[in-house]
Design a protein around this motif. Structure first.
Motif, short mmCIF file in Angstrom:
data_model
loop_
_atom_site.label_atom_id
_atom_site.label_comp_id
_atom_site.label_asym_id
_atom_site.label_seq_id
_atom_site.Cartn_x
_atom_site.Cartn_y
_atom_site.Cartn_z
N ARG A 168 -38.80 -68.18 37.68
CA ARG A 168 -38.22 -68.42 36.35
C ARG A 168 -37.90 -69.90 36.18
O ARG A 168 -38.22 -70.51 35.15
CB ARG A 168 -36.94 -67.60 36.18
N ASP A 169 -37.27 -70.50 37.18
CA ASP A 169 -36.87 -71.90 37.10
C ASP A 169 -38.07 -72.85 37.13
O ASP A 169 -38.07 -73.89 36.48
CB ASP A 169 -35.88 -72.23 38.20
N TRP A 212 -39.01 -69.02 27.35
CA TRP A 212 -38.56 -70.42 27.52
C TRP A 212 -39.10 -71.30 26.40
O TRP A 212 -38.38 -72.15 25.88
CB TRP A 212 -39.01 -70.98 28.86
N ARG A 245 -35.90 -65.52 40.27
CA ARG A 245 -35.15 -66.68 39.78
C ARG A 245 -35.90 -67.98 40.08
O ARG A 245 -35.92 -68.89 39.23
CB ARG A 245 -33.76 -66.70 40.41
N ARG A 265 -39.48 -72.68 33.69
CA ARG A 265 -38.58 -73.45 32.81
C ARG A 265 -38.90 -74.94 32.89
O ARG A 265 -39.04 -75.62 31.86
CB ARG A 265 -37.13 -73.20 33.20
N GLU A 275 -29.79 -63.82 32.64
CA GLU A 275 -28.85 -64.61 33.44
C GLU A 275 -28.87 -66.08 33.04
O GLU A 275 -27.86 -66.77 33.10
CB GLU A 275 -29.19 -64.52 34.93
N ALA A 276 -30.05 -66.56 32.64
CA ALA A 276 -30.22 -67.97 32.25
C ALA A 276 -29.95 -68.19 30.76
O ALA A 276 -30.14 -69.30 30.25
CB ALA A 276 -31.63 -68.43 32.61
#
Length: 143
Positions: free
Chosen positions: A127-128, A23, A124, A131, A54-55
């Motif tokens: 991950r977010d 990121w 996910r 981010r 995916e991101a």
């Protein structure tokens, strides 16, 4: 402008620190040289690679490495992303500004999930969260 050197440190350098490195490179690659390392090197978690892909961020070219491999890098900031790394941060890294920002451990949470979809949702979510940290808080820590 000289780039700031930022290290994301966790226990095994397989998931959270790898996502943070990806990121940081994605959003701040013009201002930050990002690294990740671990107290140990466990290899990159394939689920972490998948959810980052995916991101829109490919971390497959990154490698799992020991913190000791970065002794020659003049670090400006070390971000520990798990409690174990925060408690066991190698002494040579404390010359840089040291900040702890703990994130849940996706592999551990995935083991408790009722299905593969629920397991991946843990990756996910973390991950977010990473981010958001990289976008909102990381630049402020470098000022």
């Amino acid at each position: 402008m000289t780039k700031k050197n930022v290290l994301f440190l966790c226990t095994g350098n397989s998931c959270r620190s790898q996502m943070a490195e990806g990121w940081a490179r994605h959003f701040h690659g013009d201002k930050i040289e990002s690294y990740s390392a671990g107290i140990e090197a466990h290899g990159i978690n394939p689920n972490a690679m998948q959810v980052m892909k995916e991101a829109g961020v490919d971390i497959s070219g990154q490698s799992s490495k020991l913190a000791s491999s970065l002794t020659d890098v003049p670090l400006d900031l070390v971000v520990t992303v798990c409690g174990h790394a925060d408690e066991n941060c190698p002494a040579f890294l404390t010359k840089a500004k040291l900040v702890h920002v703990g994130f849940d451990d996706p592999p551990k949470l995935a083991k408790e999930a009722a299905s593969e979809d629920q397991a991946m949702d843990q990756y996910r979510r973390v991950r977010d969260e990473i981010r958001s940290f990289v976008i909102d808080r990381l630049p402020k820590l470098l000022n």
